[in-house]
Design an enzyme around this catalytic site. Structure first.
Site, PDB file in Angstrom:
ATOM      1  N   ARG A  47       0.842  -1.199   0.000  1.00  0.00           N
ATOM      2  CA  ARG A  47       0.000   0.000   0.000  1.00  0.00           C
ATOM      3  C   ARG A  47       0.876   1.247   0.000  1.00  0.00           C
ATOM      4  O   ARG A  47       0.605   2.216  -0.692  1.00  0.00           O
ATOM      5  CB  ARG A  47      -0.949   0.022   1.217  1.00  0.00           C
ATOM      6  CG  ARG A  47      -1.624   1.391   1.393  1.00  0.00           C
ATOM      7  CD  ARG A  47      -2.775   1.437   2.388  1.00  0.00           C
ATOM      8  NE  ARG A  47      -2.621   0.617   3.546  1.00  0.00           N
ATOM      9  CZ  ARG A  47      -1.780   0.873   4.570  1.00  0.00           C
ATOM     10  NH1 ARG A  47      -1.028   1.943   4.570  1.00  0.00           N
ATOM     11  NH2 ARG A  47      -1.713   0.030   5.582  1.00  0.00           N
ATOM     12  N   TYR A  99     -17.342  17.253 -13.449  1.00  0.00           N
ATOM     13  CA  TYR A  99     -17.795  15.865 -13.499  1.00  0.00           C
ATOM     14  C   TYR A  99     -18.800  15.584 -12.360  1.00  0.00           C
ATOM     15  O   TYR A  99     -18.567  15.991 -11.206  1.00  0.00           O
ATOM     16  CB  TYR A  99     -16.569  14.955 -13.381  1.00  0.00           C
ATOM     17  CG  TYR A  99     -16.893  13.491 -13.366  1.00  0.00           C
ATOM     18  CD1 TYR A  99     -17.341  12.851 -14.519  1.00  0.00           C
ATOM     19  CD2 TYR A  99     -16.750  12.739 -12.210  1.00  0.00           C
ATOM     20  CE1 TYR A  99     -17.633  11.500 -14.504  1.00  0.00           C
ATOM     21  CE2 TYR A  99     -17.040  11.384 -12.197  1.00  0.00           C
ATOM     22  CZ  TYR A  99     -17.481  10.780 -13.344  1.00  0.00           C
ATOM     23  OH  TYR A  99     -17.775   9.442 -13.334  1.00  0.00           O
ATOM     24  N   ASP A 172      -8.365  19.035 -13.173  1.00  0.00           N
ATOM     25  CA  ASP A 172      -8.712  17.700 -13.666  1.00  0.00           C
ATOM     26  C   ASP A 172      -8.479  17.703 -15.172  1.00  0.00           C
ATOM     27  O   ASP A 172      -9.203  18.331 -15.934  1.00  0.00           O
ATOM     28  CB  ASP A 172     -10.178  17.391 -13.321  1.00  0.00           C
ATOM     29  CG  ASP A 172     -10.619  16.002 -13.785  1.00  0.00           C
ATOM     30  OD1 ASP A 172     -10.008  15.455 -14.730  1.00  0.00           O
ATOM     31  OD2 ASP A 172     -11.596  15.475 -13.225  1.00  0.00           O
ATOM     32  N   LYS A 197     -10.088   6.736 -18.578  1.00  0.00           N
ATOM     33  CA  LYS A 197     -10.497   7.262 -19.883  1.00  0.00           C
ATOM     34  C   LYS A 197      -9.347   7.164 -20.896  1.00  0.00           C
ATOM     35  O   LYS A 197      -8.972   6.070 -21.248  1.00  0.00           O
ATOM     36  CB  LYS A 197     -11.019   8.685 -19.707  1.00  0.00           C
ATOM     37  CG  LYS A 197     -11.934   8.882 -18.476  1.00  0.00           C
ATOM     38  CD  LYS A 197     -13.274   8.199 -18.606  1.00  0.00           C
ATOM     39  CE  LYS A 197     -14.082   8.159 -17.311  1.00  0.00           C
ATOM     40  NZ  LYS A 197     -14.254   9.408 -16.575  1.00  0.00           N
TER      41      LYS A 197
HETATM   42  C1  PLP Z   1     -14.657   9.784 -15.251  1.00  0.00           C
HETATM   43  C2  PLP Z   1     -14.191  11.065 -14.692  1.00  0.00           C
HETATM   44  C3  PLP Z   1     -13.845  11.184 -13.337  1.00  0.00           C
HETATM   45  C4  PLP Z   1     -13.988  10.041 -12.362  1.00  0.00           C
HETATM   46  O1  PLP Z   1     -13.068   9.031 -12.635  1.00  0.00           O
HETATM   47  P1  PLP Z   1     -13.335   7.491 -12.246  1.00  0.00           P
HETATM   48  O2  PLP Z   1     -12.119   6.808 -12.779  1.00  0.00           O
HETATM   49  O3  PLP Z   1     -14.609   7.070 -12.904  1.00  0.00           O
HETATM   50  O4  PLP Z   1     -13.443   7.432 -10.758  1.00  0.00           O
HETATM   51  C5  PLP Z   1     -13.375  12.410 -12.900  1.00  0.00           C
HETATM   52  N1  PLP Z   1     -13.279  13.466 -13.721  1.00  0.00           N
HETATM   53  C6  PLP Z   1     -13.617  13.392 -15.019  1.00  0.00           C
HETATM   54  C7  PLP Z   1     -13.486  14.606 -15.880  1.00  0.00           C
HETATM   55  C8  PLP Z   1     -14.086  12.197 -15.554  1.00  0.00           C
HETATM   56  O5  PLP Z   1     -14.442  12.131 -16.845  1.00  0.00           O
END
Ligand code: PLP
Length: 395
Positions: A47, A99, A172, A197
């Site tokens: 961890r 998001y 982000d 993504k």
């Molecule tokens: C999908 C997404 C998240 C969350 O990510 P997860 O891997 O689903 O927890 C956060 N910010 C954006 C812009 C996203 O598209």
């Protein structure tokens, strides 16, 4: 130092591989032996750190130009860790269009723990200035491209404003990736990713990443990673590493396909408007001014009034009807019913997310197949328009 594409393929190297294997090993070990009780081994318990995860963490730090990277079990776990470095009473100015999962984490979790969030339209720099000066502020949080309308947030301008008020900047960068923009170079202090993504890129892993620009913030992120414990396991760390190797190739193709589709949609008689900042040379020039090399593979459009977007979506055969984005396969969805259904309709309409809005996450397929798929789906929607029985409006 080697260039970006070489960094994608080779990473920074942890250098513990004595076998000659060209890929770093996946270490499925939760614990690591001490040489003696006086030893202070680099790895002791997985961890806290392990070589497979560290390979990915060093690589994302290199790609985003930060001092240290951290891999988490999901994008939301990375966001949770980043927001956990604050204390009750701290005020954070946050982009109004973020998001949905982040919105919920902020309003239904961190709010209860005493963080004070002020939402603001990050497209409006005067409004941001006003929000920042309203009271002492610790951070500004926003996304590089808004979802699903693909508005471009100016990282350099927003960072300058935030820093003038003593706030750190958290970005982000999921929709953009370090291939198209490196926010830390433009003034951000922490970059976050849902690696689920584009970075992993194959819809086969849930993962999150965070990168800090400076040591002091990195130390707080490491504490949150290690003590809250939402770490990315070794096999998933390796899946993200493998995905990263082809990031540039995938994004190049996704962008080419997305632009061709945006132009097709713009000319389509059943389409009212198209949201894709990289739609033409002029759009590209505007993106470059804001420090972006491209707009990525996500776009959205509104069908004209009277056209049923669900007929278009339900008729698609190559595009899969699914949420998420950034992967090799093309996906389509209806934000008001799928990704953004949790936002009350009034509020959703205020954000510009109408009932007619369709989002496409374009993949790397042959663009002729994608265009053909859209064409036959629009044809179904057109036929339903001219069928008298279907014209009746049921409310
Ligand atoms: C999908 C997404 C998240 C969350 O990510 P997860 O891997 O689903 O927890 C956060 N910010 C954006 C812009 C996203 O598209």
């Amino acid at each position: 130092m080697v260039q970006f594409n070489t960094q994608l393929v080779h990473g920074a190297g942890v250098n513990d591989n004595a076998t000659g294997a060209v890929n770093p090993p996946i270490y499925n070990s939760s614990t690591y032996a001490f040489g003696s009780v006086d030893d202070a081994p680099r790895w002791d318990y997985a961890r806290s750190g392990n070589p497979t995860r560290e390979f990915l963490e060093r690589q994302i730090a290199q790609l985003e130009h930060g001092v240290q990277g951290f891999a988490f079990a999901s994008g939301l776990a990375a966001i949770h860790a980043a927001l956990s470095i604050f204390a009750p009473g701290d005020r954070i100015v946050v982009g109004a269009n973020i998001y949905g999962g982040t919105y919920s984490q902020i309003n239904e979790h961190f709010d209860r723990w005493g963080l004070d969030f002020s939402p603001v339209d990050t497209q409006d720099l005067d409004a941001v200035e006003e929000a920042l000066s309203a009271a002492p502020v610790k951070a500004l949080y926003f996304e590089t491209l808004t979802n699903p309308l693909l508005q471009v947030n100016d990282v350099a301008a927003l960072s300058q404003l935030a820093h003038r008020h003593g706030a750190i900047v958290i970005v982000d960068n999921t929709f953009v990736t370090p291939y198209l923009q490196q926010p830390l170079d433009l003034g951000a202090d922490i970059v976050l990713h849902s690696a689920t993504k584009y970075l992993a890129g194959h819809s086969d892993v849930i993962a999150g990443l965070a990168v800090a620009k400076e040591e002091a913030v990195a130390n707080r992120l490491y504490f949150a990673q290690n003590r809250l414990g939402g770490v990315l396991p070794p096999a998933e760390s390796d899946a993200v590493r493998r995905g990263l190797q082809t990031l540039a190739l995938r994004v190049d193709r996704q962008q080419d396909n997305a632009r061709a589709i945006a132009q097709y949609l713009l000319a389509h008689p059943l389409v009212g408007s198209v949201h894709y900042p990289g739609i033409d040379e002029e759009g590209d020039a505007d993106l470059r001014k804001k420090g972006l090399k491209g707009a990525g593979g996500v776009l959205s459009f509104e069908v004209k009034e009277g056209v049923d977007p669900s007929i278009v979506l339900n008729s698609l055969k190559v595009f899969r009807l699914a949420v998420s984005l950034g992967a090799v396969e093309s996906l389509a969805e209806l934000p008001c019913r799928m990704t953004h259904f949790e936002i009350p309709r009034e509020e959703r309409l205020k954000l510009g997310i109408s009932d007619e809005l369709v989002r496409l996450a374009v993949g790397i397929e042959d663009v002729s197949d994608l265009l053909g798929d859209l064409e036959q789906a629009f044809e179904k929607a057109r036929q339903s328009l001219s069928t008298p029985a279907r014209r009746t409006i049921h409310s």
